[in-house]
Write an enzyme that holds these catalytic residues in place. Structure first.
Site, mmCIF file in Angstrom:
data_model
loop_
_atom_site.group_PDB
_atom_site.id
_atom_site.type_symbol
_atom_site.label_atom_id
_atom_site.label_comp_id
_atom_site.label_asym_id
_atom_site.label_seq_id
_atom_site.Cartn_x
_atom_site.Cartn_y
_atom_site.Cartn_z
ATOM 1 N N ARG A 136 14.530 -36.132 13.845
ATOM 2 C CA ARG A 136 13.103 -35.876 13.788
ATOM 3 C C ARG A 136 12.755 -35.060 15.022
ATOM 4 O O ARG A 136 13.450 -35.138 16.046
ATOM 5 C CB ARG A 136 12.315 -37.178 13.789
ATOM 6 C CG ARG A 136 12.637 -38.125 12.623
ATOM 7 C CD ARG A 136 11.906 -39.450 12.785
ATOM 8 N NE ARG A 136 12.146 -40.345 11.652
ATOM 9 C CZ ARG A 136 13.131 -41.240 11.590
ATOM 10 N NH1 ARG A 136 13.988 -41.346 12.611
ATOM 11 N NH2 ARG A 136 13.279 -42.019 10.527
ATOM 12 N N LYS A 161 12.610 -44.719 15.160
ATOM 13 C CA LYS A 161 11.747 -45.454 14.249
ATOM 14 C C LYS A 161 12.301 -46.858 14.041
ATOM 15 O O LYS A 161 13.480 -47.029 13.745
ATOM 16 C CB LYS A 161 11.668 -44.707 12.908
ATOM 17 C CG LYS A 161 10.542 -45.152 12.018
ATOM 18 C CD LYS A 161 10.420 -44.226 10.818
ATOM 19 C CE LYS A 161 9.254 -44.603 9.939
ATOM 20 N NZ LYS A 161 9.124 -43.691 8.776
ATOM 21 N N HIS A 268 10.088 -31.351 9.683
ATOM 22 C CA HIS A 268 10.808 -32.415 8.977
ATOM 23 C C HIS A 268 11.628 -31.876 7.809
ATOM 24 O O HIS A 268 12.552 -32.554 7.332
ATOM 25 C CB HIS A 268 9.811 -33.465 8.482
ATOM 26 C CG HIS A 268 10.340 -34.859 8.534
ATOM 27 N ND1 HIS A 268 10.662 -35.499 9.718
ATOM 28 C CD2 HIS A 268 10.626 -35.745 7.541
ATOM 29 C CE1 HIS A 268 11.099 -36.715 9.452
ATOM 30 N NE2 HIS A 268 11.100 -36.884 8.140
ATOM 31 N N ARG A 271 15.283 -31.859 8.545
ATOM 32 C CA ARG A 271 15.930 -33.165 8.399
ATOM 33 C C ARG A 271 16.199 -33.465 6.931
ATOM 34 O O ARG A 271 17.280 -33.954 6.575
ATOM 35 C CB ARG A 271 15.039 -34.234 9.028
ATOM 36 C CG ARG A 271 15.543 -35.675 8.900
ATOM 37 C CD ARG A 271 14.643 -36.593 9.718
ATOM 38 N NE ARG A 271 14.700 -37.973 9.302
ATOM 39 C CZ ARG A 271 15.543 -38.882 9.784
ATOM 40 N NH1 ARG A 271 16.431 -38.522 10.695
ATOM 41 N NH2 ARG A 271 15.514 -40.137 9.370
ATOM 42 N N HIS A 294 18.208 -44.612 8.563
ATOM 43 C CA HIS A 294 17.389 -45.307 7.574
ATOM 44 C C HIS A 294 17.758 -46.790 7.537
ATOM 45 O O HIS A 294 18.934 -47.150 7.557
ATOM 46 C CB HIS A 294 17.594 -44.707 6.181
ATOM 47 C CG HIS A 294 16.917 -43.386 6.005
ATOM 48 N ND1 HIS A 294 17.234 -42.514 4.971
ATOM 49 C CD2 HIS A 294 15.931 -42.779 6.704
ATOM 50 C CE1 HIS A 294 16.475 -41.438 5.062
ATOM 51 N NE2 HIS A 294 15.685 -41.567 6.095
ATOM 52 N N TYR A 303 17.130 -38.324 -1.687
ATOM 53 C CA TYR A 303 17.720 -36.987 -1.565
ATOM 54 C C TYR A 303 18.658 -36.663 -2.723
ATOM 55 O O TYR A 303 18.977 -35.496 -2.948
ATOM 56 C CB TYR A 303 18.453 -36.859 -0.226
ATOM 57 C CG TYR A 303 17.519 -36.978 0.945
ATOM 58 C CD1 TYR A 303 16.552 -36.006 1.197
ATOM 59 C CD2 TYR A 303 17.560 -38.084 1.787
ATOM 60 C CE1 TYR A 303 15.674 -36.127 2.253
ATOM 61 C CE2 TYR A 303 16.686 -38.209 2.840
ATOM 62 C CZ TYR A 303 15.743 -37.228 3.075
ATOM 63 O OH TYR A 303 14.864 -37.360 4.119
#
Length: 321
Positions: A136, A161, A268, A271, A294, A303
């Site tokens: 990010r 995150k 983004h 990414r 994640h 994705y």
């Protein structure tokens, strides 16, 4: 309301608890919005039913995404637990947001090449980390010298995150540029150390109190330092900080326009492209999940819906006529 003692006390408490500046901004925003929704009634006079009615308003009237609704709930949970000191109990009747999840925008490899021809200097190196390492933009800007492992061609993302650390790859392309970039930064660091007015670099949380000399340690310096020295949010002391995301955003927007990108692109998108292209290259989805950081593999699975399978695996029935 911005200058009210109540809001100021919440902001101060968030900083004392070492929440990130982005989390602080988000929590303050939702707490203000909650107070406005209830016609400026003080939160201590509001009940759990009032919290539920606000969250349902976000879902039904504002049509916010489910994660946005969750963020608002987290902000209010913090407010009642740490400020009002009356933690929320069971919240019954919350209507979850049903805003559909959109597929991410992904660049083709040709579009990536076109964009990179219009990027230069630090902006190009940062973009190479977004696409080549899956970072990010905030993660790239927060990198410190100690997080770059040139020998093993990897880098460590700290307190990302969910406040998690992870290790991801450093591409061969980024590696060569990074070596030269760090050489320049080391020379600039030597010049800063000779400046008696320099107060060192901003450090995370209470590390500066524990290790005062770390402010002046090379390994703690930002890889992409800002030319300005904003005051520390707690102490007010002006220290070196990292580049502002807006500065990088302007460079990327310029490159998108020059490259003729008509998609809804942002930092983004690099990414998203990193993850999609890895899956297209045959890498395991669990590996991609770890590189992206994640929490759940379900997040990474989105994705698989934008992989370039159409041209490679499916032939249109029109082409059989």
């Amino acid at each position: 309301m911005a200058s009210s003692p109540f809001i100021s006390s919440i902001r101060q408490q968030l900083r004392l608890n070492h929440y990130s500046y982005q989390t602080e901004k988000a929590y303050i925003y939702w707490i203000k919005d909650f107070i406005r929704f209830h016609r400026y009634e003080h939160p201590q006079n509001l009940t759990e039913k009032d919290v539920v009615s606000f969250l349902n308003y976000l879902a039904n009237k504002r049509n916010v995404a489910i994660n946005t609704q969750k963020q608002a709930l987290n902000a209010l949970a913090y407010l009642y637990k740490n400020i009002i000191q009356n933690p929320l109990g069971q919240l019954e009747g919350i209507q979850r947001s049903s805003k559909p999840k959109r597929l991410p925008t992904v660049f083709t490899r040709q579009e990536i090449e076109q964009v990179f021809t219009h990027l230069f200097g630090e902006a190009k190196l940062i973009a190479s980390l977004l696409y080549g390492s899956g970072l990010r933009v905030s993660e790239a800007l927060r990198l410190r010298i100690k997080d770059i492992d040139i020998a093993s061609m990897s880098l460590t993302v700290r307190a990302s995150k969910g406040d998690k650390d992870r290790v991801t790859i450093l591409s061969s392309h980024s590696h060569d540029v990074m070596v030269e970039h760090l050489r320049v930064q080391q020379e600039k660091f030597r010049q800063l150390k000779a400046d008696p007015d320099w107060n060192g670099v901003h450090l995370p949380k209470s590390l500066g109190k524990k290790f005062p000399n770390a402010h002046y340690d090379y390994k703690w310096q930002f890889v992409f330092p800002s030319s300005t020295r904003p005051p520390d949010l707690i102490t007010g002391v002006r220290r070196t900080y990292h580049r502002h995301p807006r500065t990088i955003g302007k460079s990327l927007s310029f490159a998108f326009r020059k490259a003729g990108i008509t998609k809804h692109a942002s930092s983004h998108t690099f990414r998203h492209s990193f993850a999609t292209h890895l899956l297209e290259n045959g890498y395991d989805i669990r590996t991609v999940q770890e590189l992206l950081g994640h929490k759940s593999v379900e997040t990474t699975q989105i994705y698989t819906h934008v992989m370039n399978k159409g041209a490679n695996a499916v032939k249109s029935p029109l082409d059989h006529l």
